[in-house]
Design a protein around this motif. Structure first.
Motif: not given
Length: 207
Positions: A100-113, A139-151
């Protein structure tokens, strides 16, 4: 060929091989029924998308439909966890969580694109609006970093766990049927770990 292209080529080869394996498993699987086949097909779809993502032509794939598809795939794995023998529902869910986390990472990469594409279209906005957008971007870049770091941390933990857990089994093989089964499990964990590590690299690479 540049160093970046070498890394891209290695990632493409890894995910292309993972896609072929997942498709093969979806045809050969005899346990788990329809759920198992869907699992393998989702893995194949993710691997194919990842194989294309490092290249410029991979950016032609529509990002928003990918985000929706892989978000649904991320929910599929925990929601379809079923009890197996003495294993409880919670244990079954935890066992499927790395997928599920692997799919979530793919979702996040597509969302960032998608977000980057929208940001690029914002050129020419009046200065006052740009200042407001700048504050939101910070603010968005900080949130992005938190999500990316957690994944990234979770994927790294999954990769190390999968790649190292099978090492003792390799040392104790004696050629019996049980050992053959154990070797198959080691192979399965290797692919899980290699895919998680490849996803981690893709997640941290600039797109």
């Amino acid at each position: 060929m540049s160093a970046t292209e070498v890394v891209h080529s290695m990632l493409t080869a890894l995910f292309a091989a993972a896609a072929v394996r997942a498709l093969r498993q979806s045809v050969r699987t005899r346990t788990g029924g329809c759920r198992s086949r869907v699992d393998h097909l989702l893995h194949a779809a993710m691997a194919l998308a990842m194989a294309a993502m490092p290249w410029s032509w991979g950016g032609a794939l529509p990002a928003l439909p990918q985000s929706v598809f892989f978000a649904a795939a991320a929910l599929w794995f925990p929601l379809t966890a079923v009890r197996s023998g003495p294993e409880g529902r919670l244990s079954a869910t935890v066992r499927r969580l790395p997928y599920a986390v692997g799919m979530a990472a793919m979702t996040w990469m597509s969302y960032r694109a998608t977000g980057h594409a929208q940001g690029a279209m914002a050129d020419g906005v009046p200065p006052a609006h740009q200042a407001m957008q700048g504050g939101h971007s910070l603010a968005g870049s900080k949130a992005d970093s938190v999500v990316t770091g957690g994944l990234a941390l979770y994927l790294l933990a999954c990769a190390l766990h999968s790649l190292t857990r099978g090492i003792p089994a390799l040392r104790t093989t004696t050629g019996t049927v049980a050992d053959s089964t154990s070797l198959g499990s080691v192979c399965h964990r290797f692919w899980d770990g290699a895919t998680a590590m490849g996803t981690l690299v893709m997640l941290l690479m600039p797109h």
